[in-house]
Motif scaffolding. Structure first.
Motif, PDB file in Angstrom:
ATOM      1  N   GLY B  29      85.147 -19.818 -68.121  1.00 18.17           N
ATOM      2  CA  GLY B  29      84.329 -18.991 -67.240  1.00 18.17           C
ATOM      3  C   GLY B  29      84.451 -19.391 -65.784  1.00 18.17           C
ATOM      4  N   MET B  30      84.056 -18.440 -64.914  1.00 15.17           N
ATOM      5  CA  MET B  30      84.109 -18.687 -63.471  1.00 15.17           C
ATOM      6  C   MET B  30      82.688 -18.695 -62.939  1.00 15.17           C
ATOM      7  SD  MET B  30      87.394 -16.305 -62.635  1.00 15.17           S
ATOM      8  CE  MET B  30      87.611 -17.121 -61.032  1.00 15.17           C
ATOM      9  N   ASP B  31      81.927 -19.659 -63.428  1.00 15.89           N
ATOM     10  CA  ASP B  31      80.494 -19.702 -63.154  1.00 15.89           C
ATOM     11  C   ASP B  31      80.170 -19.668 -61.672  1.00 15.89           C
ATOM     12  OD1 ASP B  31      80.613 -20.083 -65.870  1.00 15.89           O
ATOM     13  OD2 ASP B  31      79.193 -21.745 -65.921  1.00 15.89           O
ATOM     14  N   ASP B  32      80.874 -20.470 -60.893  1.00 11.28           N
ATOM     15  CA  ASP B  32      80.549 -20.551 -59.463  1.00 11.28           C
ATOM     16  C   ASP B  32      80.778 -19.215 -58.757  1.00 11.28           C
ATOM     17  OD1 ASP B  32      79.861 -23.177 -59.738  1.00 11.28           O
ATOM     18  OD2 ASP B  32      81.794 -23.959 -59.090  1.00 11.28           O
ATOM     19  N   ASP B  33      81.772 -18.480 -59.252  1.00 13.13           N
ATOM     20  CA  ASP B  33      82.096 -17.207 -58.601  1.00 13.13           C
ATOM     21  C   ASP B  33      81.142 -16.083 -58.974  1.00 13.13           C
ATOM     22  OD1 ASP B  33      84.576 -17.982 -57.195  1.00 13.13           O
ATOM     23  OD2 ASP B  33      85.247 -18.420 -59.224  1.00 13.13           O
ATOM     24  N   VAL B  34      80.669 -16.099 -60.210  1.00 13.16           N
ATOM     25  CA  VAL B  34      79.836 -14.987 -60.658  1.00 13.16           C
ATOM     26  C   VAL B  34      78.362 -15.198 -60.310  1.00 13.16           C
ATOM     27  CG1 VAL B  34      79.228 -15.677 -63.030  1.00 13.16           C
ATOM     28  CG2 VAL B  34      79.698 -13.263 -62.514  1.00 13.16           C
ATOM     29  N   MET B  35      77.964 -16.454 -60.180  1.00  9.38           N
ATOM     30  CA  MET B  35      76.542 -16.774 -59.927  1.00  9.38           C
ATOM     31  C   MET B  35      75.919 -15.990 -58.774  1.00  9.38           C
ATOM     32  SD  MET B  35      74.831 -20.018 -61.074  1.00  9.38           S
ATOM     33  CE  MET B  35      75.249 -21.084 -62.448  1.00  9.38           C
ATOM     34  N   PRO B  36      76.623 -15.866 -57.616  1.00 11.90           N
ATOM     35  CA  PRO B  36      75.977 -15.181 -56.485  1.00 11.90           C
ATOM     36  C   PRO B  36      75.664 -13.707 -56.765  1.00 11.90           C
ATOM     37  CG  PRO B  36      77.900 -16.433 -55.753  1.00 11.90           C
ATOM     38  CD  PRO B  36      77.929 -16.419 -57.247  1.00 11.90           C
ATOM     39  N   HIS B  37      76.284 -13.153 -57.810  1.00  8.12           N
ATOM     40  CA  HIS B  37      76.132 -11.709 -58.030  1.00  8.12           C
ATOM     41  C   HIS B  37      75.179 -11.353 -59.157  1.00  8.12           C
ATOM     42  CE1 HIS B  37      79.390 -11.746 -55.284  1.00  8.12           C
ATOM     43  NE2 HIS B  37      80.222 -12.295 -56.139  1.00  8.12           N
ATOM     44  N   ILE B  38      74.701 -12.337 -59.901  1.00  7.47           N
ATOM     45  CA  ILE B  38      73.809 -12.046 -61.029  1.00  7.47           C
ATOM     46  C   ILE B  38      72.394 -12.531 -60.703  1.00  7.47           C
ATOM     47  CG2 ILE B  38      75.675 -12.164 -62.712  1.00  7.47           C
ATOM     48  CD1 ILE B  38      74.537 -14.999 -63.444  1.00  7.47           C
ATOM     49  N   THR B  39      71.475 -12.268 -61.618  1.00  7.78           N
ATOM     50  CA  THR B  39      70.090 -12.702 -61.372  1.00  7.78           C
ATOM     51  C   THR B  39      69.543 -13.573 -62.509  1.00  7.78           C
ATOM     52  OG1 THR B  39      69.475 -10.476 -62.138  1.00  7.78           O
ATOM     53  CG2 THR B  39      69.406 -10.886 -59.768  1.00  7.78           C
ATOM     54  N   PRO B 202      87.172  -0.135 -65.429  1.00 10.69           N
ATOM     55  CA  PRO B 202      86.105  -0.615 -64.538  1.00 10.69           C
ATOM     56  C   PRO B 202      85.185   0.499 -64.041  1.00 10.69           C
ATOM     57  CG  PRO B 202      88.231  -1.517 -63.878  1.00 10.69           C
ATOM     58  CD  PRO B 202      88.512  -0.504 -64.945  1.00 10.69           C
ATOM     59  N   ASP B 203      85.761   1.628 -63.672  1.00 11.02           N
ATOM     60  CA  ASP B 203      84.927   2.709 -63.143  1.00 11.02           C
ATOM     61  C   ASP B 203      83.933   3.202 -64.182  1.00 11.02           C
ATOM     62  OD1 ASP B 203      86.151   2.564 -60.718  1.00 11.02           O
ATOM     63  OD2 ASP B 203      87.646   4.108 -61.170  1.00 11.02           O
ATOM     64  N   GLU B 204      84.396   3.251 -65.429  1.00  9.34           N
ATOM     65  CA  GLU B 204      83.510   3.723 -66.480  1.00  9.34           C
ATOM     66  C   GLU B 204      82.383   2.717 -66.727  1.00  9.34           C
ATOM     67  OE1 GLU B 204      85.574   4.916 -70.041  1.00  9.34           O
ATOM     68  OE2 GLU B 204      83.674   5.416 -71.046  1.00  9.34           O
ATOM     69  N   VAL B 205      82.743   1.443 -66.731  1.00 10.96           N
ATOM     70  CA  VAL B 205      81.708   0.418 -66.942  1.00 10.96           C
ATOM     71  C   VAL B 205      80.661   0.500 -65.834  1.00 10.96           C
ATOM     72  CG1 VAL B 205      81.244  -2.062 -67.095  1.00 10.96           C
ATOM     73  CG2 VAL B 205      83.313  -1.116 -68.157  1.00 10.96           C
ATOM     74  N   ILE B 206      81.130   0.652 -64.602  1.00 14.66           N
ATOM     75  CA  ILE B 206      80.200   0.736 -63.472  1.00 14.66           C
ATOM     76  C   ILE B 206      79.318   1.969 -63.587  1.00 14.66           C
ATOM     77  CG2 ILE B 206      80.098   1.082 -60.956  1.00 14.66           C
ATOM     78  CD1 ILE B 206      82.754  -0.701 -60.929  1.00 14.66           C
ATOM     79  N   ALA B 207      79.925   3.090 -63.957  1.00 14.20           N
ATOM     80  CA  ALA B 207      79.156   4.334 -64.113  1.00 14.20           C
ATOM     81  C   ALA B 207      78.099   4.185 -65.200  1.00 14.20           C
ATOM     82  CB  ALA B 207      80.104   5.493 -64.446  1.00 14.20           C
ATOM     83  N   ARG B 208      78.471   3.500 -66.268  1.00 19.39           N
ATOM     84  CA  ARG B 208      77.519   3.312 -67.372  1.00 19.39           C
ATOM     85  C   ARG B 208      76.391   2.361 -66.967  1.00 19.39           C
ATOM     86  NH1 ARG B 208      79.263   4.939 -72.466  1.00 19.39           N
ATOM     87  NH2 ARG B 208      78.307   3.185 -73.544  1.00 19.39           N
ATOM     88  N   ASP B 238      84.194 -14.104 -66.987  1.00 17.41           N
ATOM     89  CA  ASP B 238      85.276 -14.854 -67.626  1.00 17.41           C
ATOM     90  C   ASP B 238      86.530 -14.952 -66.779  1.00 17.41           C
ATOM     91  OD1 ASP B 238      83.975 -12.712 -69.635  1.00 17.41           O
ATOM     92  OD2 ASP B 238      84.098 -14.687 -70.591  1.00 17.41           O
ATOM     93  N   ASN B 239      86.743 -13.965 -65.927  1.00 20.22           N
ATOM     94  CA  ASN B 239      88.007 -13.914 -65.179  1.00 20.22           C
ATOM     95  C   ASN B 239      87.763 -13.208 -63.843  1.00 20.22           C
ATOM     96  OD1 ASN B 239      88.372 -10.950 -65.528  1.00 20.22           O
ATOM     97  ND2 ASN B 239      88.478 -11.528 -67.695  1.00 20.22           N
ATOM     98  N   PRO B 240      88.741 -13.292 -62.942  1.00 16.65           N
ATOM     99  CA  PRO B 240      88.547 -12.689 -61.605  1.00 16.65           C
ATOM    100  C   PRO B 240      88.196 -11.203 -61.666  1.00 16.65           C
ATOM    101  CG  PRO B 240      90.490 -14.107 -61.616  1.00 16.65           C
ATOM    102  CD  PRO B 240      90.016 -14.028 -63.032  1.00 16.65           C
ATOM    103  N   HIS B 241      88.798 -10.462 -62.611  1.00 19.01           N
ATOM    104  CA  HIS B 241      88.476  -9.041 -62.729  1.00 19.01           C
ATOM    105  C   HIS B 241      87.012  -8.836 -63.098  1.00 19.01           C
ATOM    106  CE1 HIS B 241      92.557  -7.698 -62.199  1.00 19.01           C
ATOM    107  NE2 HIS B 241      92.962  -8.593 -63.092  1.00 19.01           N
ATOM    108  N   ALA B 242      86.553  -9.644 -64.049  1.00 22.43           N
ATOM    109  CA  ALA B 242      85.164  -9.540 -64.486  1.00 22.43           C
ATOM    110  C   ALA B 242      84.217  -9.802 -63.312  1.00 22.43           C
ATOM    111  CB  ALA B 242      84.903 -10.516 -65.629  1.00 22.43           C
ATOM    112  N   VAL B 243      84.541 -10.832 -62.553  1.00 20.29           N
ATOM    113  CA  VAL B 243      83.683 -11.169 -61.408  1.00 20.29           C
ATOM    114  C   VAL B 243      83.657 -10.024 -60.398  1.00 20.29           C
ATOM    115  CG1 VAL B 243      83.346 -12.764 -59.470  1.00 20.29           C
ATOM    116  CG2 VAL B 243      84.020 -13.656 -61.717  1.00 20.29           C
ATOM    117  N   GLN B 244      84.835  -9.458 -60.136  1.00 21.54           N
ATOM    118  CA  GLN B 244      84.903  -8.311 -59.220  1.00 21.54           C
ATOM    119  C   GLN B 244      84.045  -7.161 -59.712  1.00 21.54           C
ATOM    120  OE1 GLN B 244      85.909  -7.792 -56.113  1.00 21.54           O
ATOM    121  NE2 GLN B 244      86.179 -10.001 -56.291  1.00 21.54           N
ATOM    122  N   MET B 245      84.081  -6.953 -61.039  1.00 24.84           N
ATOM    123  CA  MET B 245      83.316  -5.844 -61.599  1.00 24.84           C
ATOM    124  C   MET B 245      81.818  -6.067 -61.428  1.00 24.84           C
ATOM    125  SD  MET B 245      83.339  -4.083 -65.307  1.00 24.84           S
ATOM    126  CE  MET B 245      85.083  -4.118 -65.602  1.00 24.84           C
TER     127      MET B 245
END
Lengths: 265, 265, 265, 265
Positions: B29-39, B202-208, B238-245
């Motif tokens: 996992g990329m914990d440090d990268d995803v942390m700023p974006h979650i709650t 990604p677009d579908e996940v975001i829309a959902r 888990d990965n850079p794409h996931a974090v971007q999403m």
């Protein structure tokens, strides 16, 4: 003429025993039999022994027997029962202890009691006696969890550093002695490799328990009397003989007007 | 004409992510990268993943990012990452959870924060959804530790039992949805074996994610709209794409006047 | 008039027992006491029980007692003693078995003996009886290691699939019965939850052992005689009573001209 | 004038790399990328790293790449990756190694190859270099399994004891050097705590690999040339840079008429 090393108003002593060391299907110790005779339980936390089911049952029994619950954390070595030296980085060690103590605390909370003390197990105990950085890691873990937790340290000259570190971290320190172990002139436990290091004669063990608790001193392996200020005696519940001995120790202490009760520092 | 399923005054949503899944030398996992974006962080507790050093670091990072700390306990199966069904006796399971949650609580205490929620991990989560006795064991463990802990349960029809049990034990229940997973008409997650069960566009996940958070509903795998009342969306790091999403989801939610913040029930 | 179900020239039977289940400091079973009375040892391989030191000692004792060494591999679940169902992927399971059997083989090599048989342990045994893909994984693992290894399978109707799979992989299959377990009309072991599933009266167990070995049949739980072709009887060495029973079974078999010896297929 | 330390007819060298260190879901190393460039794989055996699925895959890949399979057994310490000193009793240690090597042997058998060598991992390697009783335990384990197994030992003065013990147990000993590690004047690896102990400049590592393989000597940390008779160079495959370096080392060796092939003693 023989004089007592110390003379206190009311003499009290705690009897502590390592408990909750079963794991899964594997049974170890006679916890139910020894519990009524002791005053403090050092409960394994699942790393060198014990598991959550055992921890829960042990805390529950301790509460039923109105004895103190303490954590008995160890190295991550179930295969070696935490008795093997492991060169764990001290920063990591601190977190290993926070984990184990925290887990046991949860069971104490569930059974409406308070975790009272922490005593490192086996090889970790020995290292905390010998090595200052290890003693710091242990004391720091305990103090970060709860400054009211009592830190159980080796009594006597040898345990002085461990105790000092505990106090520097603001902890109350309880001194522990081992009536069935020989002491060197320096006040450390004689290594098990030396003949006579473990005392097996029940009468002698009982006499030594009394000497420590009543007189605050012990005859070392060379026959000289050394001072030993002690709050708690470590006893065993591994087999029927051990349980009988604990029972006997308790009654002899009582006959000598020494109150056996959980340590209060 | 399409109407919203629900219409609330201020729309809020929580973003939760499974974190602290590294173990020893093994990074995940990329914990440090995803942390700023979650709650909300669901932190592994050392049984299916995680270790005390990782738990400490993860709680510390969560505090630094001012996000919620939650426990993510699992089966005793590091080799299978807690993803394999295990037929654990429910009384034993309860104690496994008390152990894991208690251990994490200690790290929260050390970092001056409060454990906020508990979400069972992997195969245990699935079993708690399916099996009432398991759901009881989980809810009982949580409630015995702290009735203020929030129990994270599957949103929708399928998660109703799990949620009901949580409430019966006096817990606040947060409903969770998975924007990257297809839902059946019955409101359960489509099994991974079915084509289209995991949504990768990604677009579908975001829309959902937006549909769930804004409208309180989701299009099921057959294209019908089903209601889905939700407090938190499960996202991945888990990965850079996931974090971007996750970053993208958060900004799209914001653009739509939905406040992303830790759940408060 | 009662007739025997089968009538062979020389009647022989093997007595097998699960051994080597201690772990580290934890002792389980009375291996030394039961060894002289059995003919095949199923030796735990360190995953659900056993460790390398125990495995070595057990193989050494088996050789000293001139009994067969067999592997008793199980799920990776020391905490549950391999008795809990685990949904292990069958390809992974195959490798778990190769690992465990290979490890035991090394100890056999060190003690100049040959690994003779493999019997899955606990929950894995039950799954191999019920589930064809599991039976395939087990048989494939065994056959890839050594086609001369004997595959121990449940005797009777219920074990037919497991046995067939073993034969399809070119293995010799030994049928095993449990004299202390009740059988259903379908020839499967009555579930432990049913009253009478485990037979505790020593005389009855001994009588059943004789019935199976001599007559090739057993009275099912409803009192009807069912056929049961058997090469080996599973006996226990957990406690002094169990050991006494094994001793008694062996002498009763002998009195009835049944040769107790390791299975040879 | 500089002369070579040795002058052999055909110069050959082996390149060995630690592989198969993933565990369950946790990935470690770039095994597939580095395999084509090395000649010997040291495969983890499930105690400090690796699991049966990984072991199977790694042996399979090694066979596909026609490189040597070796066992890389370690301490029972997945959490510490076998890098922490553990005071394991040597008789127990011997059995730990028999277990691990036997398990890997089974996978070699399944893939129709022969286990070629054994190299202790991490902290166990260091202890075998320092401590004679440990070196004996390792050598005894290997020789009891198969006297044809090659024992990989540290090259140079420092590794002399370890090598001597191996030979006393009838084993062929392969000397190993580390081109990316500084050597002391005594021919031991400079401790990692010393500046310059690990050489990170790719050109320097490559030059040192060539010096060792071609000239049989190395410049120690003080700049003096010391003899270093070597059969194998330890290289790494942890990251893309490491893999590139191995590729480069191999091509430079080839350009210098040194044949890179599995060791044959």
């Amino acid at each position: 003429m023989v004089t007592n090393c110390v003379d206190m108003k009311e003499k009290t002593i705690d009897l502590n025993c390592d408990l909750g060391e079963s794991f899964g299907i594997y049974q170890l110790g006679m916890d139910d039999d020894v519990m009524p005779h002791i005053t403090s339980a050092n409960i394994a936390c699942g790393w060198h022994a014990g598991d959550p089911v055992v921890m829960n049952k042990t805390v529950q029994s301790a509460v039923a027997n109105t004895i103190n619950c303490g954590a008995h954390p160890g190295y991550p070595d179930l295969l070696g029962f935490g008795r093997r030296a492991m060169n764990v980085n001290n920063e990591e060690l601190k977190h290993y202890l926070i984990y184990q103590i925290g887990a046991l605390q949860a069971f104490c909370h569930v059974h409406d009691t308070k975790l009272c003390h922490v005593k490192p197990h086996g090889s970790l105990y020995h290292k905390a006696v010998e090595n200052e950085a290890t003693a710091v890691a242990v004391a720091e873990a305990i103090s970060q969890i709860d400054k009211d937790l009592i830190y159980v340290a080796l009594a006597g000259e040898k345990g002085r550093m461990m105790a000092r570190i505990g106090k520097e971290f603001g902890l109350n320190v309880a001194f522990e002695a081992f009536p069935d172990r020989a002491y060197t002139a320096e006040g450390s436990l004689a290594p098990r490799s030396i003949k006579g290091a473990v005392i097996t004669d029940p009468d002698e063990v009982i006499a030594r328990a009394l000497q420590i608790a009543r007189d605050g001193c012990i005859d070392d392996i060379e026959g000289n009397r050394i001072e030993l200020t002690v709050h708690t005696l470590c006893v065993h519940g591994d087999n029927p003989h051990a349980v009988q001995m604990v029972k006997k120790i308790r009654s002899v202490l009582k006959e000598n007007d020494i109150t056996v009760r959980p340590f209060q520092l």
